[in-house]
Scaffold this motif. Sequence first.
Motif, PDB file in Angstrom:
ATOM      1  N   GLU A   1       0.816  -1.217   0.000  1.00 48.57           N
ATOM      2  CA  GLU A   1       0.000   0.000   0.000  1.00 48.57           C
ATOM      3  C   GLU A   1       0.849   1.266   0.000  1.00 48.57           C
ATOM      4  O   GLU A   1       0.453   2.286  -0.548  1.00 48.57           O
ATOM      5  CB  GLU A   1      -0.913   0.014   1.219  1.00 48.57           C
ATOM      6  CG  GLU A   1      -2.002  -1.033   1.179  1.00 48.57           C
ATOM      7  CD  GLU A   1      -2.763  -1.155   2.490  1.00 48.57           C
ATOM      8  OE1 GLU A   1      -2.383  -0.482   3.492  1.00 48.57           O
ATOM      9  OE2 GLU A   1      -3.726  -1.930   2.533  1.00 48.57           O
ATOM     10  N   ASN A   2       2.034   1.208   0.622  1.00 49.33           N
ATOM     11  CA  ASN A   2       2.842   2.414   0.802  1.00 49.33           C
ATOM     12  C   ASN A   2       4.073   2.485  -0.095  1.00 49.33           C
ATOM     13  O   ASN A   2       4.675   3.550  -0.221  1.00 49.33           O
ATOM     14  CB  ASN A   2       3.255   2.537   2.267  1.00 49.33           C
ATOM     15  CG  ASN A   2       2.060   2.808   3.143  1.00 49.33           C
ATOM     16  OD1 ASN A   2       1.584   3.928   3.204  1.00 49.33           O
ATOM     17  ND2 ASN A   2       1.539   1.771   3.788  1.00 49.33           N
ATOM     18  N   ASN A   3       4.467   1.364  -0.688  1.00 52.85           N
ATOM     19  CA  ASN A   3       5.582   1.338  -1.631  1.00 52.85           C
ATOM     20  C   ASN A   3       5.416   0.120  -2.539  1.00 52.85           C
ATOM     21  O   ASN A   3       5.972  -0.940  -2.266  1.00 52.85           O
ATOM     22  CB  ASN A   3       6.930   1.273  -0.915  1.00 52.85           C
ATOM     23  CG  ASN A   3       8.090   1.325  -1.880  1.00 52.85           C
ATOM     24  OD1 ASN A   3       7.913   1.419  -3.087  1.00 52.85           O
ATOM     25  ND2 ASN A   3       9.299   1.235  -1.347  1.00 52.85           N
ATOM     26  N   PRO A   4       4.653   0.279  -3.616  1.00 51.86           N
ATOM     27  CA  PRO A   4       4.398  -0.850  -4.510  1.00 51.86           C
ATOM     28  C   PRO A   4       5.660  -1.476  -5.108  1.00 51.86           C
ATOM     29  O   PRO A   4       5.631  -2.611  -5.560  1.00 51.86           O
ATOM     30  CB  PRO A   4       3.530  -0.247  -5.619  1.00 51.86           C
ATOM     31  CG  PRO A   4       3.005   1.028  -5.077  1.00 51.86           C
ATOM     32  CD  PRO A   4       3.969   1.491  -4.036  1.00 51.86           C
ATOM     33  N   ASP A   5       6.786  -0.757  -5.103  1.00 51.83           N
ATOM     34  CA  ASP A   5       8.047  -1.300  -5.631  1.00 51.83           C
ATOM     35  C   ASP A   5       8.826  -2.117  -4.605  1.00 51.83           C
ATOM     36  O   ASP A   5       9.851  -2.709  -4.940  1.00 51.83           O
ATOM     37  CB  ASP A   5       8.954  -0.165  -6.130  1.00 51.83           C
ATOM     38  CG  ASP A   5       8.400   0.517  -7.365  1.00 51.83           C
ATOM     39  OD1 ASP A   5       7.680  -0.145  -8.138  1.00 51.83           O
ATOM     40  OD2 ASP A   5       8.682   1.715  -7.547  1.00 51.83           O
TER      41      ASP A   5
ATOM     42  N   PHE B   1      13.090 -12.001   8.148  1.00 50.76           N
ATOM     43  CA  PHE B   1      12.377 -10.730   8.011  1.00 50.76           C
ATOM     44  C   PHE B   1      12.171 -10.101   9.382  1.00 50.76           C
ATOM     45  O   PHE B   1      11.648 -10.726  10.289  1.00 50.76           O
ATOM     46  CB  PHE B   1      11.026 -10.976   7.330  1.00 50.76           C
ATOM     47  CG  PHE B   1      10.197  -9.743   7.136  1.00 50.76           C
ATOM     48  CD1 PHE B   1      10.532  -8.816   6.172  1.00 50.76           C
ATOM     49  CD2 PHE B   1       9.081  -9.521   7.916  1.00 50.76           C
ATOM     50  CE1 PHE B   1       9.762  -7.674   5.972  1.00 50.76           C
ATOM     51  CE2 PHE B   1       8.298  -8.386   7.738  1.00 50.76           C
ATOM     52  CZ  PHE B   1       8.643  -7.463   6.766  1.00 50.76           C
ATOM     53  N   LEU B   2      12.627  -8.868   9.540  1.00 50.49           N
ATOM     54  CA  LEU B   2      12.507  -8.167  10.823  1.00 50.49           C
ATOM     55  C   LEU B   2      11.330  -7.204  10.869  1.00 50.49           C
ATOM     56  O   LEU B   2      10.811  -6.907  11.928  1.00 50.49           O
ATOM     57  CB  LEU B   2      13.791  -7.380  11.109  1.00 50.49           C
ATOM     58  CG  LEU B   2      15.053  -8.205  11.314  1.00 50.49           C
ATOM     59  CD1 LEU B   2      16.263  -7.290  11.399  1.00 50.49           C
ATOM     60  CD2 LEU B   2      14.926  -9.069  12.550  1.00 50.49           C
ATOM     61  N   GLY B   3      10.952  -6.686   9.719  1.00 56.56           N
ATOM     62  CA  GLY B   3       9.867  -5.715   9.673  1.00 56.56           C
ATOM     63  C   GLY B   3      10.082  -4.725   8.549  1.00 56.56           C
ATOM     64  O   GLY B   3      10.661  -5.055   7.519  1.00 56.56           O
ATOM     65  N   VAL B   4       9.637  -3.510   8.781  1.00 53.42           N
ATOM     66  CA  VAL B   4       9.683  -2.463   7.768  1.00 53.42           C
ATOM     67  C   VAL B   4      10.610  -1.347   8.241  1.00 53.42           C
ATOM     68  O   VAL B   4      10.554  -0.945   9.394  1.00 53.42           O
ATOM     69  CB  VAL B   4       8.260  -1.901   7.520  1.00 53.42           C
ATOM     70  CG1 VAL B   4       8.296  -0.728   6.567  1.00 53.42           C
ATOM     71  CG2 VAL B   4       7.350  -3.009   6.990  1.00 53.42           C
ATOM     72  N   ALA B   5      11.456  -0.877   7.338  1.00 55.31           N
ATOM     73  CA  ALA B   5      12.355   0.243   7.643  1.00 55.31           C
ATOM     74  C   ALA B   5      11.839   1.490   6.938  1.00 55.31           C
ATOM     75  O   ALA B   5      11.491   1.443   5.759  1.00 55.31           O
ATOM     76  CB  ALA B   5      13.770  -0.070   7.181  1.00 55.31           C
ATOM     77  N   GLU B   6      11.787   2.592   7.677  1.00 59.48           N
ATOM     78  CA  GLU B   6      11.359   3.868   7.118  1.00 59.48           C
ATOM     79  C   GLU B   6      12.281   4.964   7.617  1.00 59.48           C
ATOM     80  O   GLU B   6      12.845   4.867   8.704  1.00 59.48           O
ATOM     81  CB  GLU B   6       9.932   4.211   7.550  1.00 59.48           C
ATOM     82  CG  GLU B   6       8.866   3.356   6.939  1.00 59.48           C
ATOM     83  CD  GLU B   6       7.463   3.861   7.272  1.00 59.48           C
ATOM     84  OE1 GLU B   6       7.239   4.349   8.401  1.00 59.48           O
ATOM     85  OE2 GLU B   6       6.594   3.750   6.405  1.00 59.48           O
ATOM     86  N   SER B   7      12.430   5.985   6.814  1.00 57.21           N
ATOM     87  CA  SER B   7      13.099   7.200   7.260  1.00 57.21           C
ATOM     88  C   SER B   7      12.481   8.371   6.508  1.00 57.21           C
ATOM     89  O   SER B   7      11.859   8.183   5.456  1.00 57.21           O
ATOM     90  CB  SER B   7      14.615   7.121   7.052  1.00 57.21           C
ATOM     91  OG  SER B   7      14.911   6.903   5.699  1.00 57.21           O
ATOM     92  N   ALA B   8      12.654   9.545   7.042  1.00 59.64           N
ATOM     93  CA  ALA B   8      12.034  10.740   6.470  1.00 59.64           C
ATOM     94  C   ALA B   8      12.425  10.904   5.008  1.00 59.64           C
ATOM     95  O   ALA B   8      13.587  10.779   4.643  1.00 59.64           O
ATOM     96  CB  ALA B   8      12.448  11.978   7.267  1.00 59.64           C
TER      97      ALA B   8
ATOM     98  N   LEU C   1      10.547   6.027   0.947  1.00 53.49           N
ATOM     99  CA  LEU C   1       9.459   5.066   1.018  1.00 53.49           C
ATOM    100  C   LEU C   1       9.854   3.891   1.911  1.00 53.49           C
ATOM    101  O   LEU C   1      11.035   3.558   2.012  1.00 53.49           O
ATOM    102  CB  LEU C   1       9.126   4.556  -0.390  1.00 53.49           C
ATOM    103  CG  LEU C   1       8.581   5.614  -1.350  1.00 53.49           C
ATOM    104  CD1 LEU C   1       8.490   5.038  -2.757  1.00 53.49           C
ATOM    105  CD2 LEU C   1       7.235   6.120  -0.891  1.00 53.49           C
ATOM    106  N   PRO C   2       8.883   3.244   2.553  1.00 55.78           N
ATOM    107  CA  PRO C   2       9.204   2.097   3.406  1.00 55.78           C
ATOM    108  C   PRO C   2       9.694   0.910   2.584  1.00 55.78           C
ATOM    109  O   PRO C   2       9.279   0.709   1.443  1.00 55.78           O
ATOM    110  CB  PRO C   2       7.877   1.786   4.091  1.00 55.78           C
ATOM    111  CG  PRO C   2       6.831   2.339   3.188  1.00 55.78           C
ATOM    112  CD  PRO C   2       7.449   3.528   2.516  1.00 55.78           C
TER     113      PRO C   2
END
Length: 110
Positions: A23-27, A38-45, A48-49
């Motif tokens: 939903e937030n980064n189709p790529d 798999f640890l999870g999702v990484a995001e930064s300002a 894209l996640p």
Amino acid sequence: MIRRRMPLLLFEDVDEAAKYLAENNPDSILLDGLDQAFLGVAESAGELPVALYDQRKILEILVHVDGMSYDQAVEHFYYNIYGLKVSNGSPRFLYGMSNSCLYRGDKLGI
């Protein structure tokens, strides 16, 4: 300065994290056969996640599940996994410390 508080995101499983990524980064890319790393999702300002993986766990899977030697696993990781480059969807890899402070909360007063 006003700071916005982001909600804490906790995923129940890989499928829920995959849905969030779609939903937030189709790529974004999830690696086949490496769910245990798999640890999870990484995001930064401003970015894209993307999926976040434990590099040490990937190597363990390649050795113990796929039957590679350690040297083969390292070569496979860097050539076929780490080298995977997709514009905004390439996964990130965590390189932990052998004496991680995550496991030493008592010394930090936590």
